[in-house]
Design a protein around this motif. Sequence first.
Motif, mmCIF file in Angstrom:
data_model
loop_
_atom_site.group_PDB
_atom_site.id
_atom_site.type_symbol
_atom_site.label_atom_id
_atom_site.label_comp_id
_atom_site.label_asym_id
_atom_site.label_seq_id
_atom_site.Cartn_x
_atom_site.Cartn_y
_atom_site.Cartn_z
ATOM 1 N N LEU A 65 1.072 7.297 -8.774
ATOM 2 C CA LEU A 65 -0.354 7.550 -8.944
ATOM 3 C C LEU A 65 -0.985 7.816 -7.582
ATOM 4 O O LEU A 65 -0.620 7.188 -6.588
ATOM 5 N N SER A 66 -1.941 8.726 -7.556
ATOM 6 C CA SER A 66 -2.662 8.971 -6.313
ATOM 7 C C SER A 66 -3.659 7.831 -6.104
ATOM 8 O O SER A 66 -3.919 7.024 -7.005
ATOM 9 N N PRO A 69 2.357 -1.495 -7.001
ATOM 10 C CA PRO A 69 1.564 -2.726 -6.977
ATOM 11 C C PRO A 69 0.654 -2.845 -5.753
ATOM 12 O O PRO A 69 -0.486 -3.298 -5.883
ATOM 13 N N ILE A 70 1.106 -2.416 -4.585
ATOM 14 C CA ILE A 70 0.289 -2.565 -3.383
ATOM 15 C C ILE A 70 -0.992 -1.759 -3.497
ATOM 16 O O ILE A 70 -2.053 -2.195 -3.021
ATOM 17 N N GLN A 71 -0.945 -0.593 -4.141
ATOM 18 C CA GLN A 71 -2.156 0.201 -4.328
ATOM 19 C C GLN A 71 -3.166 -0.541 -5.198
ATOM 20 O O GLN A 71 -4.353 -0.580 -4.885
ATOM 21 N N PHE A 72 -2.685 -1.137 -6.281
ATOM 22 C CA PHE A 72 -3.590 -1.854 -7.174
ATOM 23 C C PHE A 72 -4.147 -3.108 -6.510
ATOM 24 O O PHE A 72 -5.309 -3.457 -6.710
ATOM 25 N N ILE A 73 -3.355 -3.772 -5.706
ATOM 26 C CA ILE A 73 -3.826 -4.963 -4.999
ATOM 27 C C ILE A 73 -4.922 -4.588 -4.009
ATOM 28 O O ILE A 73 -5.986 -5.216 -3.967
#
Length: 67
Positions: free
Chosen positions: A8-9, A39-43
């Motif tokens: 995901l962008s 996961p790191i993007q969502f965090i």
Amino acid sequence: MRDNEKDLSWWQTFKSVGAAFFGVQSSTNHKQDFNKGRPIQFILVGLFAVILFVMSLVLAVTFVMPA
């Protein structure tokens, strides 16, 4: 994850976190997030959203309450 699928962008992650934040995330997007998202993007985006939300509440209270 398959090799031909892209992650995901950042913009898609922001939209997904925003939708989840307000509880309007569709089931299809939810599944896509788990399949393609990192996961790191969502965090990071989630922390940013929470900080922005808290800051807006503090700002609103500051304007409403008398000095």
